[in-house]
Scaffold this motif. Structure first.
Motif, PDB file in Angstrom:
ATOM      1  N   ASP A   1       0.828  -1.200   0.000  1.00 19.26           N
ATOM      2  CA  ASP A   1       0.000   0.000   0.000  1.00 19.26           C
ATOM      3  C   ASP A   1       0.870   1.262   0.000  1.00 19.26           C
ATOM      4  O   ASP A   1       0.628   2.196  -0.769  1.00 19.26           O
ATOM      5  N   GLU A   2       1.896   1.277   0.847  1.00 18.14           N
ATOM      6  CA  GLU A   2       2.767   2.450   0.943  1.00 18.14           C
ATOM      7  C   GLU A   2       3.510   2.704  -0.367  1.00 18.14           C
ATOM      8  O   GLU A   2       3.609   3.849  -0.828  1.00 18.14           O
ATOM      9  N   ALA A   3       4.038   1.634  -0.969  1.00 15.29           N
ATOM     10  CA  ALA A   3       4.828   1.793  -2.184  1.00 15.29           C
ATOM     11  C   ALA A   3       3.966   2.238  -3.361  1.00 15.29           C
ATOM     12  O   ALA A   3       4.312   3.182  -4.096  1.00 15.29           O
ATOM     13  N   VAL A   4       2.820   1.564  -3.563  1.00 16.81           N
ATOM     14  CA  VAL A   4       1.940   1.929  -4.680  1.00 16.81           C
ATOM     15  C   VAL A   4       1.410   3.348  -4.490  1.00 16.81           C
ATOM     16  O   VAL A   4       1.413   4.171  -5.414  1.00 16.81           O
TER      17      VAL A   4
ATOM     18  N   LEU B   1       0.960   9.107  -5.962  1.00 14.33           N
ATOM     19  CA  LEU B   1       0.996  10.523  -5.588  1.00 14.33           C
ATOM     20  C   LEU B   1       2.122  11.274  -6.286  1.00 14.33           C
ATOM     21  O   LEU B   1       2.043  12.492  -6.446  1.00 14.33           O
ATOM     22  N   GLN B   2       3.168  10.571  -6.684  1.00 14.52           N
ATOM     23  CA  GLN B   2       4.213  11.216  -7.468  1.00 14.52           C
ATOM     24  C   GLN B   2       3.663  11.681  -8.809  1.00 14.52           C
ATOM     25  O   GLN B   2       4.081  12.711  -9.343  1.00 14.52           O
ATOM     26  N   GLN B   3       2.725  10.945  -9.356  1.00 19.19           N
ATOM     27  CA  GLN B   3       2.130  11.301 -10.644  1.00 19.19           C
ATOM     28  C   GLN B   3       0.986  12.296 -10.496  1.00 19.19           C
ATOM     29  O   GLN B   3       0.807  13.171 -11.348  1.00 19.19           O
ATOM     30  N   ALA B   4       0.199  12.139  -9.452  1.00 17.29           N
ATOM     31  CA  ALA B   4      -0.982  12.981  -9.252  1.00 17.29           C
ATOM     32  C   ALA B   4      -1.001  13.480  -7.804  1.00 17.29           C
ATOM     33  O   ALA B   4      -1.771  12.982  -6.981  1.00 17.29           O
TER      34      ALA B   4
ATOM     35  N   LYS C   1       1.660   2.512 -13.891  1.00 21.66           N
ATOM     36  CA  LYS C   1       2.962   3.170 -13.846  1.00 21.66           C
ATOM     37  C   LYS C   1       3.562   3.067 -12.437  1.00 21.66           C
ATOM     38  O   LYS C   1       4.783   2.963 -12.278  1.00 21.66           O
ATOM     39  N   ALA C   2       2.715   3.076 -11.410  1.00 24.94           N
ATOM     40  CA  ALA C   2       3.201   2.934 -10.041  1.00 24.94           C
ATOM     41  C   ALA C   2       3.842   1.564  -9.830  1.00 24.94           C
ATOM     42  O   ALA C   2       4.904   1.449  -9.206  1.00 24.94           O
TER      43      ALA C   2
ATOM     44  N   GLU D   1      13.731   9.385 -12.590  1.00 26.09           N
ATOM     45  CA  GLU D   1      13.274  10.496 -11.748  1.00 26.09           C
ATOM     46  C   GLU D   1      12.460   9.969 -10.569  1.00 26.09           C
ATOM     47  O   GLU D   1      12.587  10.460  -9.442  1.00 26.09           O
ATOM     48  N   PHE D   2      11.628   8.968 -10.811  1.00 25.30           N
ATOM     49  CA  PHE D   2      10.899   8.333  -9.706  1.00 25.30           C
ATOM     50  C   PHE D   2      11.873   7.756  -8.687  1.00 25.30           C
ATOM     51  O   PHE D   2      11.714   7.926  -7.475  1.00 25.30           O
ATOM     52  N   TYR D   3      12.883   7.049  -9.188  1.00 24.68           N
ATOM     53  CA  TYR D   3      13.859   6.415  -8.304  1.00 24.68           C
ATOM     54  C   TYR D   3      14.575   7.450  -7.438  1.00 24.68           C
ATOM     55  O   TYR D   3      14.731   7.255  -6.227  1.00 24.68           O
ATOM     56  N   VAL D   4      15.005   8.535  -8.044  1.00 24.22           N
ATOM     57  CA  VAL D   4      15.738   9.565  -7.303  1.00 24.22           C
ATOM     58  C   VAL D   4      14.868  10.164  -6.208  1.00 24.22           C
ATOM     59  O   VAL D   4      15.362  10.531  -5.132  1.00 24.22           O
ATOM     60  N   SER D   5      13.558  10.234  -6.431  1.00 24.07           N
ATOM     61  CA  SER D   5      12.643  10.817  -5.439  1.00 24.07           C
ATOM     62  C   SER D   5      12.266   9.824  -4.339  1.00 24.07           C
ATOM     63  O   SER D   5      11.614  10.209  -3.358  1.00 24.07           O
ATOM     64  N   THR D   6      12.686   8.579  -4.486  1.00 28.20           N
ATOM     65  CA  THR D   6      12.274   7.529  -3.556  1.00 28.20           C
ATOM     66  C   THR D   6      13.169   7.485  -2.326  1.00 28.20           C
ATOM     67  O   THR D   6      14.391   7.488  -2.435  1.00 28.20           O
ATOM     68  N   LYS D   7      12.553   7.405  -1.151  1.00 30.20           N
ATOM     69  CA  LYS D   7      13.330   7.205   0.074  1.00 30.20           C
ATOM     70  C   LYS D   7      13.877   5.779   0.079  1.00 30.20           C
ATOM     71  O   LYS D   7      13.178   4.840  -0.327  1.00 30.20           O
ATOM     72  N   PRO D   8      15.114   5.575   0.529  1.00 33.05           N
ATOM     73  CA  PRO D   8      15.725   4.236   0.490  1.00 33.05           C
ATOM     74  C   PRO D   8      14.927   3.162   1.218  1.00 33.05           C
ATOM     75  O   PRO D   8      15.032   1.985   0.883  1.00 33.05           O
TER      76      PRO D   8
END
Length: 310
Positions: A36-39, A44-47, A101-102, A154-161
């Motif tokens: 749930d958290e990941a999806v 929310l990154q897209q919308a 895409k998520a 860009e998604f990856y760079v915005s992702t917390k480890p």
């Protein structure tokens, strides 16, 4: 209606530990929350305007392998999200596309993490480009390249480890994580096994798993072994030592001067480095920063030594 049309994708665990479709209740709850958290993060990154509403998306747990199916009646559950998107700039993009895409973004995070070996690496050197700069080649410590679509990088760079920490902690030797996505008639899967789990859970390697723990960082050493390889692109050599190949880096200059010693038994003079790609001194496998290679065998008995003074 076929299976591909019924669902967008899935996150499942497969292996002997779940062959009957059962998993510990706490692990099951952790996995569901992690999905749930990941999806939700990549939706929310897209919308980002969807933060204003408490949207839902359905999952269905299937037996056989422990599987979270994403999709099916997504449109019914996501009606509030779809309405909110339509109010803004997403009239031509369906909620189903956003969720697809998520899931793809989750796959790319796993792919990049396995390739780079560390989710905290966000800056990349020696990148390459393809497809009018839409594909970006990321180089890992072995000199290998993975080409990533610009949007997903860009998604990856915005992702917390720690984003995939919950779902990754459930992975064991006999329980692998598989993220699947239906793209038309094709099913694309990304697998995470125990081998790469610590990249996503940030577990520390146990001391007993250190390779040659007696070789401490900064220690001056003389190691004997076969000089088994040389790579001019990465400016590294390989020293066969007690059944393993240690990466060796010249203290100064290029490895070219040491090529006459390739495939010979040698003594390598240098110091031990336990520094990893992030500058931490806890790398499992030591590297040797060498300043001298002394061949121990040669067709020419008068072959000279190769030192940093050459």
């Amino acid at each position: 209606m076929g299976k591909e049309e019924q669902q967008i994708g899935y996150v499942k665990y497969s292996g002997k530990l779940v062959q009957d479709g059962y998993m510990d209740a706490r692990k099951s709850a952790q996995a569901l929350l992690g999905v749930d958290e990941a999806v939700r993060f990549f939706v929310l990154q897209q919308a980002p305007e969807l933060r204003e509403i408490d949207f839902e998306f359905p999952v269905k747990v299937k037996k056989g392998s422990w599987e979270i199916v994403i999709g099916g009646i997504l449109l019914a559950y996501g009606v509030k999200a779809a309405q909110k998107m339509a109010e803004n700039d997403f009239k031509d993009i369906g909620i189903k596309d956003v969720f697809k895409k998520a899931i793809s973004a989750i796959q790319w995070v796993i792919r990049i993490g396995k390739h780079m070996g560390d989710l905290e690496i966000k800056k990349f050197e020696n990148v390459k480009f393809k497809d009018n700069n839409n594909l970006i080649g990321l180089r890992n410590s072995q000199g290998e390249y993975l080409y990533v679509p610009k949007e997903f990088l860009e998604f990856y760079v915005s992702t917390k480890p720690a984003l995939l920490k919950k779902v990754s902690e459930v992975v064991e030797e006999e329980r692998s994580l598989i993220v699947g996505l239906y793209q038309g008639e094709e099913l694309v899967e990304e697998v995470l096994t125990r081998r790469h789990r610590q990249i996503f859970t940030h577990e520390k390697e146990e001391v007993e798993n250190l390779l040659f723990p007696e070789l401490e960082h900064g220690q001056e050493v003389v190691l004997e072994g076969e000089l088994s390889r040389g790579n001019e692109m990465t400016n590294t050599m390989g020293l066969g030592y007690q059944g393993h190949v240690l990466t060796a880096v010249p203290e100064v200059g290029s490895i070219v001067r040491y090529k006459p010693s390739l495939f010979l038994r040698c003594k390598m003079h240098g110091r031990v480095s336990r520094e990893d790609e992030k500058g931490r001194l806890d790398a499992r496998r030591p590297k040797i920063i060498f300043n001298r290679i002394e061949p121990l065998e040669s067709e020419d008995e008068n072959q000279s030594l190769f030192t940093k003074n050459i």
